[in-house]
Design an enzyme around this catalytic site. Structure first.
Site, PDB file in Angstrom:
ATOM      1  CE1 TYR A 192      36.757  43.896  41.879  1.00 46.46           C
ATOM      2  CE2 TYR A 192      34.958  42.458  41.181  1.00 46.46           C
ATOM      3  CZ  TYR A 192      35.642  43.663  41.086  1.00 46.46           C
ATOM      4  OH  TYR A 192      35.211  44.619  40.205  1.00 46.46           O
TER       5      TYR A 192
ATOM      6  CD  GLU B  96      45.262  44.658  43.119  1.00 45.50           C
ATOM      7  OE1 GLU B  96      45.077  43.703  42.346  1.00 45.50           O
ATOM      8  OE2 GLU B  96      46.321  45.322  43.126  1.00 45.50           O
TER       9      GLU B  96
ATOM     10  CE  LYS C 183      34.789  48.164  42.768  1.00 40.94           C
ATOM     11  NZ  LYS C 183      35.672  49.300  42.350  1.00 40.94           N
TER      12      LYS C 183
ATOM     13  CB  THR D  88      31.569  45.188  40.168  1.00 34.91           C
ATOM     14  OG1 THR D  88      31.096  43.934  39.703  1.00 34.91           O
ATOM     15  CG2 THR D  88      31.879  45.031  41.659  1.00 34.91           C
ATOM     16  CG  ASP D  89      27.193  42.898  37.665  1.00 33.18           C
ATOM     17  OD1 ASP D  89      28.388  42.626  37.920  1.00 33.18           O
ATOM     18  OD2 ASP D  89      26.580  42.385  36.699  1.00 33.18           O
ATOM     19  CD  GLU D  90      32.171  40.188  39.672  1.00 31.49           C
ATOM     20  OE1 GLU D  90      32.737  39.528  40.545  1.00 31.49           O
ATOM     21  OE2 GLU D  90      32.628  40.348  38.523  1.00 31.49           O
TER      22      GLU D  90
ATOM     23  NE  ARG E 240      30.656  36.109  35.917  1.00 30.31           N
ATOM     24  CZ  ARG E 240      30.154  35.140  36.691  1.00 30.31           C
ATOM     25  NH1 ARG E 240      28.905  34.710  36.518  1.00 30.31           N
ATOM     26  NH2 ARG E 240      30.893  34.599  37.648  1.00 30.31           N
TER      27      ARG E 240
ATOM     28  CG  HIS F  54      32.150  30.224  39.268  1.00 32.00           C
ATOM     29  ND1 HIS F  54      32.505  29.397  38.228  1.00 32.00           N
ATOM     30  CD2 HIS F  54      32.003  31.458  38.733  1.00 32.00           C
ATOM     31  CE1 HIS F  54      32.569  30.094  37.109  1.00 32.00           C
ATOM     32  NE2 HIS F  54      32.260  31.353  37.396  1.00 32.00           N
TER      33      HIS F  54
HETATM   34  P1  NAD Z   1      42.101  46.940  35.903  1.00 31.02           P
HETATM   35  O1  NAD Z   1      42.586  45.929  36.894  1.00 31.02           O
HETATM   36  O2  NAD Z   1      42.328  46.704  34.453  1.00 31.02           O
HETATM   37  O3  NAD Z   1      42.722  48.377  36.245  1.00 31.02           O
HETATM   38  C1  NAD Z   1      42.885  48.844  37.544  1.00 31.02           C
HETATM   39  C2  NAD Z   1      43.855  50.007  37.513  1.00 31.02           C
HETATM   40  O4  NAD Z   1      43.977  50.512  38.864  1.00 31.02           O
HETATM   41  C3  NAD Z   1      45.259  49.623  37.059  1.00 31.02           C
HETATM   42  O5  NAD Z   1      45.755  50.580  36.143  1.00 31.02           O
HETATM   43  C4  NAD Z   1      46.078  49.625  38.345  1.00 31.02           C
HETATM   44  O6  NAD Z   1      47.449  49.948  38.143  1.00 31.02           O
HETATM   45  C5  NAD Z   1      45.357  50.700  39.155  1.00 31.02           C
HETATM   46  N1  NAD Z   1      45.550  50.522  40.595  1.00 31.02           N
HETATM   47  C6  NAD Z   1      45.430  49.374  41.319  1.00 31.02           C
HETATM   48  N2  NAD Z   1      45.734  49.610  42.601  1.00 31.02           N
HETATM   49  C7  NAD Z   1      46.022  50.946  42.709  1.00 31.02           C
HETATM   50  C8  NAD Z   1      46.392  51.782  43.779  1.00 31.02           C
HETATM   51  N3  NAD Z   1      46.531  51.296  45.030  1.00 31.02           N
HETATM   52  N4  NAD Z   1      46.621  53.089  43.536  1.00 31.02           N
HETATM   53  C9  NAD Z   1      46.492  53.603  42.274  1.00 31.02           C
HETATM   54  N5  NAD Z   1      46.157  52.827  41.215  1.00 31.02           N
HETATM   55  C10 NAD Z   1      45.922  51.517  41.437  1.00 31.02           C
HETATM   56  O7  NAD Z   1      40.556  47.115  36.233  1.00 31.02           O
HETATM   57  P2  NAD Z   1      39.345  47.464  35.260  1.00 31.02           P
HETATM   58  O8  NAD Z   1      38.805  46.202  34.701  1.00 31.02           O
HETATM   59  O9  NAD Z   1      39.732  48.564  34.366  1.00 31.02           O
HETATM   60  O10 NAD Z   1      38.280  47.988  36.332  1.00 31.02           O
HETATM   61  C11 NAD Z   1      38.235  49.363  36.690  1.00 31.02           C
HETATM   62  C12 NAD Z   1      37.150  49.575  37.724  1.00 31.02           C
HETATM   63  O11 NAD Z   1      35.893  49.133  37.210  1.00 31.02           O
HETATM   64  C13 NAD Z   1      37.366  48.790  39.019  1.00 31.02           C
HETATM   65  O12 NAD Z   1      36.986  49.611  40.094  1.00 31.02           O
HETATM   66  C14 NAD Z   1      36.439  47.594  38.878  1.00 31.02           C
HETATM   67  O13 NAD Z   1      36.005  47.135  40.152  1.00 31.02           O
HETATM   68  C15 NAD Z   1      35.298  48.191  38.088  1.00 31.02           C
HETATM   69  N6  NAD Z   1      34.533  47.254  37.244  1.00 31.02           N
HETATM   70  C16 NAD Z   1      35.183  46.453  36.347  1.00 31.02           C
HETATM   71  C17 NAD Z   1      34.432  45.607  35.526  1.00 31.02           C
HETATM   72  C18 NAD Z   1      35.097  44.740  34.477  1.00 31.02           C
HETATM   73  O14 NAD Z   1      34.408  43.953  33.813  1.00 31.02           O
HETATM   74  N7  NAD Z   1      36.402  44.837  34.246  1.00 31.02           N
HETATM   75  C19 NAD Z   1      33.039  45.566  35.635  1.00 31.02           C
HETATM   76  C20 NAD Z   1      32.423  46.422  36.577  1.00 31.02           C
HETATM   77  C21 NAD Z   1      33.175  47.262  37.361  1.00 31.02           C
HETATM   78  P1  TYD Z   2      36.320  36.899  34.609  1.00 27.91           P
HETATM   79  O1  TYD Z   2      36.701  37.409  33.268  1.00 27.91           O
HETATM   80  O2  TYD Z   2      37.400  36.560  35.592  1.00 27.91           O
HETATM   81  O3  TYD Z   2      35.282  37.951  35.229  1.00 27.91           O
HETATM   82  P2  TYD Z   2      34.339  37.833  36.561  1.00 27.91           P
HETATM   83  O4  TYD Z   2      34.856  36.756  37.427  1.00 27.91           O
HETATM   84  O5  TYD Z   2      34.507  39.188  37.167  1.00 27.91           O
HETATM   85  O6  TYD Z   2      32.960  37.602  36.060  1.00 27.91           O
HETATM   86  O7  TYD Z   2      35.449  35.586  34.396  1.00 27.91           O
HETATM   87  C1  TYD Z   2      34.259  35.606  33.625  1.00 27.91           C
HETATM   88  C2  TYD Z   2      33.622  34.220  33.727  1.00 27.91           C
HETATM   89  O8  TYD Z   2      34.465  33.277  33.065  1.00 27.91           O
HETATM   90  C3  TYD Z   2      33.489  33.716  35.158  1.00 27.91           C
HETATM   91  O9  TYD Z   2      32.270  32.966  35.264  1.00 27.91           O
HETATM   92  C4  TYD Z   2      34.673  32.792  35.335  1.00 27.91           C
HETATM   93  C5  TYD Z   2      34.887  32.226  33.949  1.00 27.91           C
HETATM   94  N1  TYD Z   2      36.275  31.905  33.561  1.00 27.91           N
HETATM   95  C6  TYD Z   2      36.567  30.663  32.989  1.00 27.91           C
HETATM   96  O10 TYD Z   2      35.679  29.796  32.810  1.00 27.91           O
HETATM   97  N2  TYD Z   2      37.861  30.419  32.608  1.00 27.91           N
HETATM   98  C7  TYD Z   2      38.853  31.327  32.807  1.00 27.91           C
HETATM   99  O11 TYD Z   2      40.041  31.036  32.473  1.00 27.91           O
HETATM  100  C8  TYD Z   2      38.545  32.600  33.385  1.00 27.91           C
HETATM  101  C9  TYD Z   2      39.599  33.650  33.620  1.00 27.91           C
HETATM  102  C10 TYD Z   2      37.231  32.847  33.743  1.00 27.91           C
END
Ligand code: NAD
Ligand code: TYD
Length: 365
Positions: A167, A90, A171, A140-142, A231, A305
C-alpha cells in the site's frame, strides 16, 4: 466554473475520507461550489454516505474507474473543472499484503490518468496553465516508513521516502508521479501526507470501526503483535479542513504533512474504545454485556508491521495556520456515538447490503 460556482472533481468521494470531505465542503461553501464525485464503488465506496446530497443540483455522482482514460477525459471535457481533489485509492494495508496488484493499478496508474487528463484540460499551448486550476493529491504518512519508538523523531516534509507495505509503496509511487508532473510540466498541484484518520463512515475493517463493531457484537478484538505499535490519530473533519486550506492558502508545488499530534499505542485505543462504549451505551442496552476487555485477543503480527507513525505538522501550522482542533477524547466520543446511531449503516456495510443501494438509486439512470 459552472453557473459561477467553483467546480470540484473529487475522486473516491464515496469512501471514508472523501465522503466526510464532501460533507465538510458543502457545510462550508454551500451553493458556491459544485462537486462532481467520481468513484467506481469498490467494496469501500458507499453511496449511502452521501444520500442526503442526491437531489442537489450542485452535486453530481459519476460512476467511473480512475484508470479509465476515456471516462476521465470525458468528464474533463463535459465540465470546466477548477479543482481536483484526488482521494480514490485502494487504502487498506492488510489487503495490499494479500493482493498487491490492484494497489499498483488504482493508486499508481489511476493517479497517472488523473494527472494526464487534468493536464490535457488545463495546459495552454505555451506550457502555462489556465488560471486558477489546482490539483490536490491526498496521500499518507506511511510513505515515510516507520519511526523508532522514541517519542522524539517525527515525519517531516523533508523525511526521505521509505515505504514498506505494498500500500505505502503504491502511494509513494503516486506521490512521485505528482512530483514529476510538477517538476516536468510545472503542473499546478499540492500533495498532502496525512496520519491515520478516524470518524464516521469508516469501513469496519480499519482498527477503530472494527473494534466498535466487534465489541458491540461480543466478538474478539484482534490486536496484532504486542499491541504497542503507535499511530498518530486525526479526526477526519480536521483532515477535510486541512485539505481545503492547503488547496486555497498553500503554496502551489508544495507538500504539507497533516498530523493529529495524537500518538497512541494500539492497545490504548482498544481500551479507550471499550471504556467509551460503556460510557455511552445506556444502562438497559443489551449490548452492554458484550463489551469487555475479555474480548481482547493478541493475534499474529502483520507482515512488515510499521512500528510508529508520527507527524510534526509544523509547516502547515506556520504557513497556513492549520492545526488539529478535535481532541481524541472528543473525537472518539463523536465517532462512537455516530456508529451507535447508525447501526443500519454498519449492518449494511458488514452484510454487503450497501452494494444493492447503487442499483436501487442509480440502476435505471
Ligand atoms: P477508502 O478505501 O475508504 O475509499 C476509497 C474510495 O476510492 C472508495 O470510495 C472506492 O470506491 C474508491 N476507489 C477505489 N478504487 C477506485 C478506482 N479505480 N476508481 C475510482 N474510485 C475508486 O479510503 P479512505 O480511507 O477514504 O482514503 C482516501 C485517501 O486518503 C486515499 O488516497 C488514502 O491513501 C488516503 N489516506 C487515508 C488515510 C486513512 O487513515 N484512512 C490516511 C492518510 C491518507
Ligand atoms: P489500520 O486501521 O489498518 O491502519 P494502518 O495500517 O493504515 O495504520 O491499523 C491501525 C493499527 O492497528 C496498525 O498498527 C495495525 C493495527 N491493527 C490491529 O492491531 N488489529 C486489527 O484488527 C487491525 C485492522 C489493525
Amino acid at each position: 466554473m459552472l453557473n459561477n460556482r467553483r467546480c470540484y472533481l473529487v475522486t473516491g468521494g464515496a469512501g471514508f475520507i472523501g465522503s466526510n470531505y464532501i460533507h465538510y465542503m458543502f457545510r462550508k461553501y454551500g451553493n458556491q461550489i459544485h462537486i462532481i464525485n467520481v468513484d467506481v464503488l469498490t467494496y469501500a465506496g458507499n453511496l449511502e454516505n452521501l444520500k442526503d446530497l442526491e437531489k442537489w443540483d450542485n452535486y453530481t455522482f459519476i460512476r467511473a474507474d480512475i484508470t479509465d482514460k476515456e471516462a476521465i477525459s470525458r468528464i474533463f471535457s463535459e465540465y470546466d473543472i477548477d479543482r481536483v481533489v484526488h482521494f480514490a485509492a485502494e487504502s487498506h494495508v492488510d489487503r495490499s499484503i494479500t493482493n498487491p496488484e490492484v494497489f499498483v493499478r488504482t493508486n499508481v496508474l489511476g493517479t497517472a490518468v488523473m494527472l494526464n487528463c487534468a493536464r490535457d484540460a488545463w495546459e495552454l499551448p505555451d506550457g502555462s496553465y489556465r488560471e486558477n486550476k489546482k490539483f490536490l493529491h491526498v496521500s499518507t504518512d506511511e510513505v515515510y516508513g516507520s519511526l523508532p519508538d522514541d517519542g522524539e523523531s517525527f515525519f517531516r516534509e523533508t523525511t526521505p521516502y521509505q515505504p514498506h507495505s505494498p500500500y505505502s509503496a503504491s502511494k509513494a509511487g503516486s506521490d512521485m508521479l505528482v512530483k514529476a508532473y510538477m517538476d516536468t510540466y510545472h503542473f499546478p498541484a499540492n500533495i498532502t501526507n496525512t496520519s491515520n484518520n478516524y470518524g464516521p463512515y469508516q469501513f469496519p475493517e480499519k482498527l477503530i470501526p472494527l473494534l466498535i463493531n466487534n465489541a458491540l457484537q461480543g466478538k474478539d478484538l484482534p490486536v496484532y503483535g504486542d499491541g504497542r505499535n503507535i499511530r498518530d490519530w486525526l479526526y477526519v473533519d480536521d483532515h477535510a479542513k486541512g485539505i481545503d486550506m492547503v488547496q486555497e492558502q498553500g503554496r502551489l508545488f508544495e507538500t504539507y504533512n497533516i498530523g493529529g499530534h495524537n500518538e497512541k499505542r494500539n492497545i490504548e485505543i482498544v481500551h479507550i474504545v471499550i471504556e467509551t462504549l460503556l460510557e455511552l451505551l445506556p444502562e438497559d442496552d443489551p449490548r452492554r454485556k458484550n463489551v469487555s476487555t475479555d474480548l481482547i485477543r493478541y493475534v499474529g503480527d502483520r507482515k512488515g508491521h510499521d512500528r510508529r507513525y508520527a507527524i510534526a505538522p509544523d509547516k502547515i501550522k506556520a504557513e497556513i495556520g492549520w492545526e488539529p482542533e478535535t481532541t481524541f477524547a472528543e473525537g472518539i466520543k463523536k465517532t462512537i456515538r455516530w456508529y451507535l446511531e447508525h447501526q443500519d449503516w454498519l449492518k449494511g456495510v458488514t452484510s454487503g447490503g450497501y452494494q444493492k443501494y447503487y442499483d436501487s438509486m442509480y440502476g435505471n439512470r
